[in-house]
Design an enzyme around this catalytic site. Structure first.
Site: not given
Ligand code: GAR
Length: 204
Positions: A90, A92, A107, A109, A173-174
């Site tokens: 998180m 930039i 990345n 998103h 789904q990620e």
């Molecule tokens: C995820 O949803 C990812 O897509 C998002 O943070 C979460 C992390 O979850 N990323 C962003 O918002 C980047 N700008 P995790 O730590 O459980 O993988």
């Protein structure tokens, strides 16, 4: 075999799925999990999976982004990664840092880019009345959340969705999308992985 470093800021559920997938015939191996937050829960989870970890607390640099990145660079260079995956990272990154890893940093998103770069993606999708939300994996370029798309998963927005409920549905789904993209990417294949969460559409 491609050496893969993963940058996280929090729980690291995407990182876990990437590390779990990098076994056997996978063209990549996890060599480092690093965080800008020493308290990130994902660091302990990575260590438990046998992956070396590092952390550089960005708060110690008080607005000195270059100083933070110089400190972060040290463990990264030591790990000699071929690929860097941002997985819920998180901060930039400056154009200088991004350019150093041009063509080898990706990345995930939580939106259907180019819609909703930046923060609060799920709330913005609900607010706009979108029928679908989702997540995108893309190459990192100096412009925030706008590099070439490597994969996308589409997820329905359901009636009465809160941003938390939608975020949880997208996160599941990620966990399918990111490992699928990394497998292709580490094998040198940049063609996009396109997934639909069809199992969440009632009646399909
Ligand atoms: C995820 O949803 C990812 O897509 C998002 O943070 C979460 C992390 O979850 N990323 C962003 O918002 C980047 N700008 P995790 O730590 O459980 O993988």
């Amino acid at each position: 075999m491609k050496r893969v470093a993963i940058l996280i800021s929090g729980g690291g559920s995407n990182m876990i799925r990437l590390v779990e997938d990098m076994q056997g015939d996978h063209p990549g191996r996890a060599v480092l999990v690093a965080s800008n937050d020493p308290a990130a829960a994902g660091l302990g989870k990575a260590a438990a999976m046998g992956v070396p970890t590092a952390s550089v607390d960005h708060r110690a640099f008080k607005g000195d982004r270059e100083g933070f990145e110089a400190a972060l660079l040290q463990p990264l260079l030591d790990a000699r990664p071929d690929i860097i995956c941002l997985a819920g990272f998180m901060r930039i990154l400056t154009p200088g840092f991004v350019q150093r890893f041009a063509g080898r940093m990706i990345n995930i998103h939580p939106s259907l880019l180019p819609k909703y770069p930046g923060l609060h993606t799920h709330a913005r999708a609900i607010e706009a009345g979108d029928a679908e939300a989702g997540a995108t994996v893309h190459e990192v370029t100096p412009d925030l959340d706008s590099g070439p798309m490597l994969g996308q998963v589409r997820v329905p927005v359901l009636p009465g969705d809160t941003s938390e409920a939608l975020a949880a549905r997208v996160l599941v789904q990620e966990h399918r999308l990111y490992p699928a993209v990394l497998r292709r990417y580490a094998a040198g294949d940049r063609s996009p992985v396109l997934l639909t969460a069809t199992e969440l559409h009632p009646g399909i």
